[in-house]
Design a protein around this motif. Sequence first.
Motif, mmCIF file in Angstrom:
data_model
loop_
_atom_site.group_PDB
_atom_site.id
_atom_site.type_symbol
_atom_site.label_atom_id
_atom_site.label_comp_id
_atom_site.label_asym_id
_atom_site.label_seq_id
_atom_site.Cartn_x
_atom_site.Cartn_y
_atom_site.Cartn_z
ATOM 1 N N PRO A 67 2.385 -4.423 0.599
ATOM 2 C CA PRO A 67 2.634 -3.241 -0.238
ATOM 3 C C PRO A 67 1.395 -2.654 -0.899
ATOM 4 O O PRO A 67 1.387 -1.477 -1.254
ATOM 5 C CB PRO A 67 3.612 -3.761 -1.307
ATOM 6 N N ARG B 83 -0.481 -1.143 2.811
ATOM 7 C CA ARG B 83 0.426 -0.620 3.845
ATOM 8 C C ARG B 83 -0.301 -0.099 5.088
ATOM 9 O O ARG B 83 -0.071 1.016 5.556
ATOM 10 C CB ARG B 83 1.331 0.454 3.242
ATOM 11 N N GLU C 254 1.198 2.230 7.840
ATOM 12 C CA GLU C 254 2.241 3.117 7.303
ATOM 13 C C GLU C 254 1.642 4.273 6.514
ATOM 14 O O GLU C 254 2.296 5.282 6.300
ATOM 15 C CB GLU C 254 3.175 2.342 6.364
ATOM 16 N N THR C 255 0.387 4.084 6.020
ATOM 17 C CA THR C 255 -0.307 5.175 5.343
ATOM 18 C C THR C 255 -1.424 5.644 6.280
ATOM 19 O O THR C 255 -1.711 4.992 7.277
ATOM 20 C CB THR C 255 -0.925 4.701 4.005
ATOM 21 N N THR D 127 0.173 0.156 -5.385
ATOM 22 C CA THR D 127 1.153 -0.189 -6.421
ATOM 23 C C THR D 127 0.545 -0.136 -7.827
ATOM 24 O O THR D 127 1.258 -0.358 -8.805
ATOM 25 C CB THR D 127 1.720 -1.617 -6.199
#
Length: 413
Positions: A317, A320, A323-324, A333
């Motif tokens: 997280p 990522r 995903e990014t 975060t």
Amino acid sequence: MTDNAVRVLEENWTGHSTVPSRALYPHQWSWDSAFIAIGLRHVSIGRAQTELESLLRAQWPDGRIPHIAFAPSVPRDAYFPGPDFWQARLADGTETSGIVQPPIHALAAWLTYQADPSDSVGFLERIYPRLVAWHGYLRDRRTFGGGGLVAIVHPWESGMDNSPAWDLPLARVSPAPAGSFTRRDTDHAAGADRPTDLDYGRYVQLAATYRDHGYGDRETPHAFAVEDPCFNALLISSEHALAEIAEVLGRDPEPHRRYAAALTEALVERLFEDGIFRSRDVLSGDLIPSDTVAGLIPLVVPGLPVADELLATALGPRFRLGETRLVPSYDLTAPDFDPGRYWRGPSWFNTAWLIHRGLINLNQTGYAEALRADFLTLAESTGYTEYLNPFTATPHGAQNFSWTAALTIDLKS
Ligand code: 9YW
């Protein structure tokens, strides 16, 4: 696409080196030149060699490679802090800054050699002693914190100027008074994308103190001294490169291998925490609990014992990966994550290139290929931008940025 990238480098070429950006950065920057040579080697081996050798002409007698070599043809006040601020002049009249940047030069020299070994042995002969002197400066003058790791004494030395990891150690620095200097960076780039005025005042004060102590590493009362994982990881990769270079030249590679092994051990022992590498504040002795992309860069270190855990952090997280877009410069975060402000969230192409190299070393070809494809798409669609928003891919900073173009050429080759 590659043709456009080549054109960017041609437009930014000054005859012996490449400016990072015509608009923002009109001189020669140290780690930029190394990234640029890594791309140029596929275009012209001579230009790649000249890029690195022109930077080494700015090397100081103590071995340090300054972070900027000033171009005499550029107006003295085009960039702040310029030559009048740094007051650092070599015997031949070359004017430079007095701080350094991450030592990726030996790796760049080795990759340049590999692109055309038949035309590069003389080049290696000329630069090997200079690169040894550069690493010697870091080893002998910059190991304040123990453990053998090298410390940076200014946020600019990290190459990640306003990283959130510098907030705590910078808090103890009183800024240079407002009005005692004029920023030039915000003439060319949106203020909201750049470091704040308060941070800038602190950068100026730290640099002025170092200058006023003759850039002496033992003499200066450093208010900022930090062991940065990116800086040290690149030193380790470059020591491995020096070992390869030494072998080609018939010298003994073992001292380089021993130093790389000792630094790797110290890096893991002193900086690895919670699945990532953190910076250690030398003055307080504490690890700084801000997770930035600098903490993932040790993926490039050959044989890193904690590589699997580090990869899991990149995929998790906080960053990522996959995903990014590219790799964000700061923990997604974190409450103060900012997708547009320089090194406090946006994705950069040089760090993506380094992480791609790490993934290849780890045989993570799936993740490496996905990152490479994202890199190439974004470099072209953003006009070779300096950095971008990791969610929307909105470009930020300068366009036609040299290392973005150069590393595009490298990943296409
Ligand atoms: C500045 C040139 C340099 C890079 C650094 C980047 C930025 C200079 O530009 O610093 O004026 O803020 O942070 O990594 O070498 O491209």
